[in-house]
Write a protein that holds these residues in place. Structure first.
Motif, mmCIF file in Angstrom:
data_model
loop_
_atom_site.group_PDB
_atom_site.id
_atom_site.type_symbol
_atom_site.label_atom_id
_atom_site.label_comp_id
_atom_site.label_asym_id
_atom_site.label_seq_id
_atom_site.Cartn_x
_atom_site.Cartn_y
_atom_site.Cartn_z
ATOM 1 N N ILE A 129 11.812 -12.615 -4.039
ATOM 2 C CA ILE A 129 13.075 -11.928 -4.307
ATOM 3 C C ILE A 129 14.023 -12.895 -4.989
ATOM 4 O O ILE A 129 14.143 -14.048 -4.579
ATOM 5 N N LYS A 130 14.622 -12.451 -6.067
ATOM 6 C CA LYS A 130 15.612 -13.294 -6.724
ATOM 7 C C LYS A 130 16.779 -12.410 -7.137
ATOM 8 O O LYS A 130 16.572 -11.400 -7.799
ATOM 9 N N ARG A 142 16.419 -8.842 -6.691
ATOM 10 C CA ARG A 142 15.353 -8.163 -7.421
ATOM 11 C C ARG A 142 14.005 -8.628 -6.900
ATOM 12 O O ARG A 142 13.806 -9.791 -6.595
ATOM 13 N N LEU A 143 13.072 -7.665 -6.852
ATOM 14 C CA LEU A 143 11.756 -7.955 -6.310
ATOM 15 C C LEU A 143 10.776 -8.189 -7.462
ATOM 16 O O LEU A 143 10.695 -7.392 -8.396
ATOM 17 N N HIS A 144 10.073 -9.305 -7.390
ATOM 18 C CA HIS A 144 9.107 -9.631 -8.445
ATOM 19 C C HIS A 144 7.736 -9.902 -7.843
ATOM 20 O O HIS A 144 7.632 -10.480 -6.774
ATOM 21 N N LEU A 166 6.124 -12.011 1.142
ATOM 22 C CA LEU A 166 7.369 -12.087 0.383
ATOM 23 C C LEU A 166 7.993 -13.464 0.551
ATOM 24 O O LEU A 166 8.436 -13.836 1.643
ATOM 25 N N TYR A 167 8.021 -14.245 -0.559
ATOM 26 C CA TYR A 167 8.678 -15.544 -0.527
ATOM 27 C C TYR A 167 10.185 -15.331 -0.519
ATOM 28 O O TYR A 167 10.686 -14.397 -1.134
ATOM 29 N N GLU A 168 10.842 -16.226 0.158
ATOM 30 C CA GLU A 168 12.312 -16.196 0.207
ATOM 31 C C GLU A 168 12.851 -14.852 0.680
ATOM 32 O O GLU A 168 13.844 -14.353 0.149
ATOM 33 N N ALA A 169 12.196 -14.298 1.657
ATOM 34 C CA ALA A 169 12.683 -13.032 2.211
ATOM 35 C C ALA A 169 13.978 -13.288 2.959
ATOM 36 O O ALA A 169 14.084 -14.252 3.716
#
Ligand SMILES: [Zn+2]
Length: 311
Positions: free
Chosen positions: A99-100, A103-105, A152-155
């Motif tokens: 997530i950045k 936004r989800l990538h 999910l990284y950086e959730a």
């Protein structure tokens, strides 16, 4: 105890897509749509099962399509407990994501729709609907990532996300927070919401097709390929090995035919052509056993039993 007020029911759109793609080669976009529908459906069914394990009294409404102020919104699962209403959006994503800026990538860079946006919208519209119905209950929503293969990284720690590894604890906590009974008002609300459900048009997202272009045959239950004759009474799917009685297979094929071509009549000739591998004698016998014959000088046809009077 869990009371299912509105079951998920069947997914006609998915069912038709599953067989259409055996009858004709789909465009890549339609095939992708099919794969994600199939996956999403499996995830939702899986979550349904988990909710059934709750011990305190709660009401469940699955797959709701509602409307408020002329705006449609959809809810995968709605759970009413004595204290709160929960909205769940179930995602069956697999793979690594990050997530950045909200936004989800996917890890390789492609951005996909953040389910958070979808669920915030549903939650807000649902609140408006509750207000309209004069019910004042707290609403919370969660995005459920049902697959253990999703990461999910950086959730965000405080996000509305529930990941596979958290599901057990999440439901336990939810259950503990619910009271042993729901009120009559809540039961009334649940039935009201079920009555407001709009039936989806299953054809809305189907690719175009014509009778002529479709390859004929009986599609296996699982949608893997056309079935072949195994012996006098049975068909077999060459892909998955599923064995099915001819009568049951023909009836399935007729149902599918009916859904795909609601304007076409069921006839012996038409059924033979649609099914491919079944003899005229057998088709006629199956039709006579399961349908009523409407006699017409030129082309007699069949209708579901007891519907003859209406025609
Ligand atoms: Zn099969």
């Amino acid at each position: 105890m869990v009371i299912v007020i509105k079951p998920r029911g069947e997914n006609i759109e998915l069912e038709l897509l599953r067989s259409l793609r055996v009858h004709k080669k789909l465009e890549e976009e339609d095939e992708n749509n099919y794969v994600s529908l199939e996956k999403g459906w499996a995830g939702e069914k899986q979550f349904d099962q988990l909710l059934l394990g709750l011990t305190n009294e709660c009401l469940i409404l699955n797959d709701l399509l509602l409307k408020v102020n002329n705006t449609l919104f959809q809810i995968d699962s709605l759970l009413i407990t004595q204290k709160k209403i929960f909205i769940f959006e179930v995602k069956n994503y697999e793979g690594d994501y990050y997530i950045k800026d909200g936004r989800l990538h996917i890890i390789n860079g492609k951005e996909i729709k953040n389910p958070l946006i979808q669920i915030s919208r549903s939650e807000s519209l649902f609140r408006q609907l509750l207000q309209e119905l004069k019910f004042n209950v707290p609403v919370v929503s969660h995005v459920i990532f049902i697959s253990p293969e999703f990461y999910l990284y950086e959730a965000p720690v405080n996000g509305p996300y529930v990941f596979h590894a958290q599901l057990g604890r999440f439901l336990k906590k939810l259950d503990a927070g619910a009271a042993s009974r729901v009120s009559d008002g809540q039961i009334e609300l649940a039935h009201k919401l079920a009555s407001l459900h709009i039936t989806k048009n299953p054809y809305s997202r189907l690719p175009d097709y014509t009778y002529e272009e479709l390859e004929k045959g009986i599609v296996c239950k699982c949608g893997c390929s056309f079935m072949e004759v195994e012996n006098k009474n049975d068909l077999i799917c060459p892909s998955c090995g599923e064995l099915e009685n001819k009568e049951s297979a023909v009836l399935r094929a007729i149902r599918e035919f009916n859904l795909l071509f609601p304007d076409r009549k069921i006839t012996t000739k038409g059924t033979m052509e649609w099914c491919g591998v079944i003899s005229k004698k057998r088709v006629r016998k199956i039709l006579l056993t399961n349908f009523d014959l409407v006699k017409k000088a030129k082309a007699s046809y069949y209708v579901p039993k007891n519907e003859k009077e209406k025609n």
